[in-house]
Design a protein around this motif. Structure first.
Motif, PDB file in Angstrom:
ATOM      1  N   MET A  84       0.830  -1.202   0.000  1.00 16.84           N
ATOM      2  CA  MET A  84       0.000   0.000   0.000  1.00 16.84           C
ATOM      3  C   MET A  84       0.866   1.255   0.000  1.00 16.84           C
ATOM      4  N   LYS A  85       0.482   2.218  -0.813  1.00 15.95           N
ATOM      5  CA  LYS A  85       1.135   3.522  -0.822  1.00 15.95           C
ATOM      6  C   LYS A  85       0.328   4.483   0.042  1.00 15.95           C
ATOM      7  N   ILE A  86       1.021   5.414   0.708  1.00 12.53           N
ATOM      8  CA  ILE A  86       0.361   6.370   1.588  1.00 12.53           C
ATOM      9  C   ILE A  86       0.810   7.783   1.233  1.00 12.53           C
ATOM     10  N   LEU A  87      -0.167   8.661   1.038  1.00 12.09           N
ATOM     11  CA  LEU A  87       0.087  10.094   0.856  1.00 12.09           C
ATOM     12  C   LEU A  87      -0.451  10.829   2.068  1.00 12.09           C
ATOM     13  N   PHE A  88       0.412  11.597   2.715  1.00 19.31           N
ATOM     14  CA  PHE A  88       0.072  12.382   3.905  1.00 19.31           C
ATOM     15  C   PHE A  88      -0.083  13.837   3.473  1.00 19.31           C
ATOM     16  N   LEU A  89      -1.320  14.339   3.526  1.00 19.84           N
ATOM     17  CA  LEU A  89      -1.589  15.754   3.278  1.00 19.84           C
ATOM     18  C   LEU A  89      -1.614  16.470   4.621  1.00 19.84           C
ATOM     19  N   PHE A  90      -0.670  17.356   4.827  1.00 19.98           N
ATOM     20  CA  PHE A  90      -0.585  18.102   6.080  1.00 19.98           C
ATOM     21  C   PHE A  90      -1.051  19.529   5.841  1.00 19.98           C
TER      22      PHE A  90
ATOM     23  N   ALA B 164     -17.254  26.682   8.059  1.00 14.62           N
ATOM     24  CA  ALA B 164     -18.711  26.783   8.050  1.00 14.62           C
ATOM     25  C   ALA B 164     -19.202  27.607   6.864  1.00 14.62           C
ATOM     26  N   ARG B 165     -18.342  28.461   6.340  1.00 12.45           N
ATOM     27  CA  ARG B 165     -18.719  29.378   5.264  1.00 12.45           C
ATOM     28  C   ARG B 165     -18.297  28.872   3.887  1.00 12.45           C
ATOM     29  N   ALA B 166     -17.177  28.176   3.798  1.00 16.84           N
ATOM     30  CA  ALA B 166     -16.616  27.788   2.499  1.00 16.84           C
ATOM     31  C   ALA B 166     -17.516  26.797   1.770  1.00 16.84           C
ATOM     32  N   ASN B 167     -17.539  26.932   0.455  1.00 10.11           N
ATOM     33  CA  ASN B 167     -18.272  26.008  -0.403  1.00 10.11           C
ATOM     34  C   ASN B 167     -17.312  24.904  -0.836  1.00 10.11           C
ATOM     35  N   MET B 168     -17.449  23.730  -0.234  1.00 10.88           N
ATOM     36  CA  MET B 168     -16.565  22.599  -0.520  1.00 10.88           C
ATOM     37  C   MET B 168     -17.415  21.401  -0.944  1.00 10.88           C
ATOM     38  N   PRO B 169     -18.025  21.473  -2.126  1.00 15.95           N
ATOM     39  CA  PRO B 169     -18.995  20.436  -2.513  1.00 15.95           C
ATOM     40  C   PRO B 169     -18.403  19.049  -2.661  1.00 15.95           C
ATOM     41  N   TYR B 170     -17.145  18.960  -3.101  1.00 17.69           N
ATOM     42  CA  TYR B 170     -16.572  17.627  -3.318  1.00 17.69           C
ATOM     43  C   TYR B 170     -16.348  16.915  -1.988  1.00 17.69           C
ATOM     44  N   LEU B 171     -15.683  17.581  -1.048  1.00 14.61           N
ATOM     45  CA  LEU B 171     -15.449  16.953   0.248  1.00 14.61           C
ATOM     46  C   LEU B 171     -16.770  16.644   0.942  1.00 14.61           C
TER      47      LEU B 171
ATOM     48  N   GLY C 113      -4.223  18.744  -8.458  1.00 15.46           N
ATOM     49  CA  GLY C 113      -4.539  17.532  -7.713  1.00 15.46           C
ATOM     50  C   GLY C 113      -4.144  16.270  -8.466  1.00 15.46           C
ATOM     51  N   LYS C 114      -4.390  16.253  -9.768  1.00 13.51           N
ATOM     52  CA  LYS C 114      -3.984  15.104 -10.589  1.00 13.51           C
ATOM     53  C   LYS C 114      -2.473  14.946 -10.556  1.00 13.51           C
ATOM     54  N   ARG C 115      -1.743  16.051 -10.665  1.00 10.15           N
ATOM     55  CA  ARG C 115      -0.288  15.980 -10.627  1.00 10.15           C
ATOM     56  C   ARG C 115       0.207  15.494  -9.274  1.00 10.15           C
ATOM     57  N   LEU C 116      -0.480  15.906  -8.201  1.00  6.05           N
ATOM     58  CA  LEU C 116      -0.130  15.417  -6.868  1.00  6.05           C
ATOM     59  C   LEU C 116      -0.294  13.899  -6.798  1.00  6.05           C
ATOM     60  N   ALA C 117      -1.373  13.379  -7.360  1.00  2.00           N
ATOM     61  CA  ALA C 117      -1.579  11.932  -7.397  1.00  2.00           C
ATOM     62  C   ALA C 117      -0.464  11.243  -8.186  1.00  2.00           C
ATOM     63  N   ASP C 118      -0.114  11.804  -9.339  1.00  5.89           N
ATOM     64  CA  ASP C 118       0.935  11.214 -10.171  1.00  5.89           C
ATOM     65  C   ASP C 118       2.275  11.176  -9.430  1.00  5.89           C
ATOM     66  N   LEU C 119       2.585  12.258  -8.717  1.00  7.87           N
ATOM     67  CA  LEU C 119       3.840  12.296  -7.966  1.00  7.87           C
ATOM     68  C   LEU C 119       3.834  11.309  -6.811  1.00  7.87           C
TER      69      LEU C 119
ATOM     70  N   GLU D  67     -11.805  26.523  -0.601  1.00  2.21           N
ATOM     71  CA  GLU D  67     -12.560  26.238  -1.819  1.00  2.21           C
ATOM     72  C   GLU D  67     -11.634  25.766  -2.935  1.00  2.21           C
ATOM     73  N   ARG D  68     -10.448  26.354  -3.023  1.00  3.03           N
ATOM     74  CA  ARG D  68      -9.474  25.853  -4.000  1.00  3.03           C
ATOM     75  C   ARG D  68      -9.003  24.452  -3.625  1.00  3.03           C
ATOM     76  N   PHE D  69      -8.787  24.240  -2.333  1.00  2.37           N
ATOM     77  CA  PHE D  69      -8.335  22.919  -1.908  1.00  2.37           C
ATOM     78  C   PHE D  69      -9.361  21.842  -2.242  1.00  2.37           C
ATOM     79  N   ASP D  70     -10.647  22.169  -2.145  1.00  2.00           N
ATOM     80  CA  ASP D  70     -11.685  21.198  -2.478  1.00  2.00           C
ATOM     81  C   ASP D  70     -11.537  20.734  -3.922  1.00  2.00           C
ATOM     82  N   SER D  71     -11.197  21.655  -4.809  1.00  2.56           N
ATOM     83  CA  SER D  71     -10.989  21.306  -6.206  1.00  2.56           C
ATOM     84  C   SER D  71      -9.711  20.492  -6.398  1.00  2.56           C
ATOM     85  N   VAL D  72      -8.658  20.849  -5.652  1.00  2.59           N
ATOM     86  CA  VAL D  72      -7.421  20.050  -5.690  1.00  2.59           C
ATOM     87  C   VAL D  72      -7.711  18.617  -5.240  1.00  2.59           C
ATOM     88  N   LEU D  73      -8.468  18.492  -4.150  1.00  2.00           N
ATOM     89  CA  LEU D  73      -8.793  17.172  -3.617  1.00  2.00           C
ATOM     90  C   LEU D  73      -9.562  16.346  -4.644  1.00  2.00           C
ATOM     91  N   LYS D  74     -10.463  16.971  -5.364  1.00  2.73           N
ATOM     92  CA  LYS D  74     -11.216  16.273  -6.405  1.00  2.73           C
ATOM     93  C   LYS D  74     -10.269  15.730  -7.477  1.00  2.73           C
TER      94      LYS D  74
END
Length: 306
Positions: free
Chosen positions: A1-7, A24-31, A192-198, A229-236
């Motif tokens: 198993m590979k593990i990626l730690f997002l800090f 409470a305010r941010a729009n994070m639909p993916y998460l 986010g895709k590039r993070l997965a590839d790395l 909100e940007r991070f939510d898109s990165v996570l997606k």
């Protein structure tokens, strides 16, 4: 198993109060879709979806005072209750008492010793290395642990070559603050895709995002909301290109950004988000109650636990 730690530095689980809590305010639909419509709030832990789970983790570790960066990060990397051993929380950069734990006792070091691969996926600009070499800048806990394990910090050349990622995910900061007009810029999902590839290139990989703590200290609601909100898109982008048989974990060292009524760190629990198949999440998270449980779970998942 590979593990990626997002800090994500300085994020706690706060109240459902949009006046002070950007989560409470941010729009994070993916998460939120992964957590059954729940936001990243105190009231949402513990919750579980098909491919994600949220837990509440104690960063206080039985020591009075607000948790701090150096000790909190060192605990995350070692599994040792360092504040209890030295008698206090400390930060932002490791003092000698904290630094001694970051040499040979970290997940980075143990991964290397086991013959597996590890990396810190952040790229650092030339002026960072100039500051370190001149003595004007000290390593924070994470790069100190990495370099003590004999692993290199990635440079701007690595970033340009596609071997590392900007600390802001997209690379915009290399243009706005670092004066690299030729630096690559990516849309958030592409980052986010590039993070997965790395991350797939290593058994254990780590990515450090520190701007969240900065926004908390500045009490900057606008910046905090935009970041999440940007991070939510990165996570997606990351998870849509990630193998669910591997694990992504996200956590923090202390609370801060979840309560912008104060500039200081808080004593709030921090989130532990796990992404992957349910059986993998269940096994990884079953013994984690505070920050000391995370490094042993990583080592067990990598098959290097003594």
């Amino acid at each position: 198993m590979k593990i990626l730690f997002l800090f994500l530095d300085g994020i706690g689980l706060g109240e459902n109060n949009a006046e002070i809590n950007p989560f409470a305010r941010a729009n994070m639909p993916y998460l939120e879709s992964l957590l059954g419509g729940r936001k990243l709030l105190k009231e949402s832990a513990s919750s579980e979806g098909e491919s994600a789970a949220l837990f509440s983790v104690d960063p206080r570790l039985g020591v009075s005072g607000a948790p701090q960066s150096a000790t909190g990060q060192a605990v995350l990397l070692t599994g040792i209750n360092i504040p209890a051993e030295i008698g206090y929380h400390y930060g932002p950069k490791p003092n000698p008492e904290v630094a001694q734990y970051l040499d040979g006792k970290t997940v980075f070091a143990k991964t290397v010793q086991a013959g597996k691969t590890a990396a810190l996926l952040n790229a650092y600009p030339p002026r960072y290395f100039e500051g370190i070499d001149s003595g004007k800048r000290l390593y924070s806990a994470i790069p100190l642990a990495l370099t003590n394990a004999g692993l290199p910090l990635f440079t701007h050349e690595d970033y340009f070559a596609g071997k590392a990622l900007s600390a802001d995910f997209t690379g915009q900061g290399w243009h706005e603050f670092l004066n690299f007009p030729e630096a690559p810029i990516f849309e958030t999902e592409e980052a986010g895709k590039r993070l997965a590839d790395l991350a797939r290139q290593y058994d254990f990989s780590f990515f450090e995002y520190w701007a969240s703590d900065y926004a908390g200290h500045k009490q900057d609601m606008g910046s905090a909301v935009r970041q999440m909100e940007r991070f939510d898109s990165v996570l997606k982008g990351l998870l849509e290109h990630w193998d669910s048989r591997d694990l992504v974990l996200l956590t923090s060292d202390h609370g801060n950004m979840e309560d912008l009524s104060t500039r200081k760190h808080t004593e709030a629990d921090v989130p532990l988000l796990l992404f992957g198949e349910k059986s993998i999440r269940d096994e990884f998270g079953k013994d984690i109650h505070d920050l000391t449980g995370i490094a042993p779970a990583i080592e067990k998942g990598l098959g290097i636990r003594n």
